[in-house]
Enzyme design. Structure first.
Site, short mmCIF file in Angstrom:
data_model
loop_
_atom_site.label_atom_id
_atom_site.label_comp_id
_atom_site.label_asym_id
_atom_site.label_seq_id
_atom_site.Cartn_x
_atom_site.Cartn_y
_atom_site.Cartn_z
N LYS A 1 1.11 -1.32 -0.25
CA LYS A 1 -0.31 -0.12 0.32
C LYS A 1 1.01 1.38 0.26
CE LYS A 1 -4.51 -1.88 2.14
NZ LYS A 1 -5.12 -2.43 3.58
N GLU B 1 -9.79 -10.68 -7.96
CA GLU B 1 -8.62 -9.73 -8.08
C GLU B 1 -7.30 -9.65 -8.17
OE1 GLU B 1 -10.23 -9.08 -2.76
OE2 GLU B 1 -7.99 -9.56 -3.37
P1 ADP Z 1 -7.50 -6.00 5.77
O1 ADP Z 1 -7.19 -5.42 4.76
O2 ADP Z 1 -7.54 -6.51 6.79
O3 ADP Z 1 -8.68 -7.52 5.07
P2 ADP Z 1 -10.75 -4.73 5.59
O4 ADP Z 1 -11.04 -5.78 4.75
O5 ADP Z 1 -11.68 -4.93 7.56
O6 ADP Z 1 -9.27 -6.08 5.99
O7 ADP Z 1 -10.56 -3.35 5.84
C1 ADP Z 1 -9.59 -3.29 3.98
C2 ADP Z 1 -9.28 -1.99 4.81
O8 ADP Z 1 -9.42 -1.24 5.14
C3 ADP Z 1 -8.31 -2.92 5.42
O9 ADP Z 1 -6.71 -3.01 5.33
C4 ADP Z 1 -7.91 -1.33 6.12
O10 ADP Z 1 -6.43 -0.03 5.18
C5 ADP Z 1 -8.84 -0.35 6.20
N1 ADP Z 1 -9.26 -0.17 7.38
C6 ADP Z 1 -10.05 -1.18 7.99
N2 ADP Z 1 -10.82 -1.10 8.96
C7 ADP Z 1 -10.90 -0.03 8.82
C8 ADP Z 1 -11.24 1.24 10.26
N3 ADP Z 1 -11.94 0.92 11.11
N4 ADP Z 1 -10.78 2.50 10.27
C9 ADP Z 1 -10.21 2.64 9.07
N5 ADP Z 1 -9.69 2.35 7.87
C10 ADP Z 1 -10.04 0.67 7.71
#
Ligand code: ADP
Ligand code: MG
Length: 140
Positions: free
Chosen positions: A11, A128
């Protein structure tokens, strides 16, 4: 155990801090092979499509802004149980909850700027990968 492919993103917070190689080393140390890779600037449409599953979440707008705030490195990773293995080496979404030695524990700046993405299921990995790579770009 099966050889799988999963989709990964280094990222913008990580590319900005010149951590692409450090992240890739963690992936390779975990036994994952980088079988496709390119550095791109995501468009807003790319980011909104990619994270469409989160569009009702309060952080969606900021997440899209973050993902287009600088270049990312998109990757296909291959290996035994690659999807789960990558999620393990990534660590928890919130770096405060991530295990020692994981990418997010070592490198993430925050729950949003958490350095890496990894697919969460075989179905999403296939979707993806196909969104960012053509078959001829993946050399296993
Ligand atoms: P992961 O990347 O671990 O699979 P998610 O799919 O739940 O997590 O979320 C996608 C992305 O969104 C995360 O990697 C992070 O960059 C962002 N994100 C997730 N939860 C939050 C939050 N509560 N506040 C801000 N950004 C978040
Ligand atoms: Mg996710």
């Amino acid at each position: 155990m099966a050889i799988e492919r999963t989709f990964s993103i280094v990222k913008p917070d990580a590319t900005r801090r010149n951590l692409t190689g450090a992240v890739c080393a963690k992936l390779e140390e975990a036994g994952l092979r980088i079988v496709a890779q390119k550095r791109i600037q995501m468009t807003r449409e790319n980011a909104e499509t990619f994270y469409a599953v989160h569009k009702e979440r309060p952080f969606f707008g900021e997440l899209v802004d973050f993902m287009i705030s600088g270049p990312v490195v998109v990757q296909v990773l291959e290996g035994e149980n690659a999807i789960l293995k990558n999620r393990e080496v990534m660590g928890a979404t919130n770096p405060a909850d991530a295990d020692e030695g994981t990418i997010r524990k070592e490198f993430a700046e925050s729950i949003e700027a958490n350095s890496v993405h990894g697919s969460d299921s075989p179905e999403n990995a296939a979707i993806e990968i196909a969104y960012f790579f053509s078959g001829s770009e993946i050399v296993g």
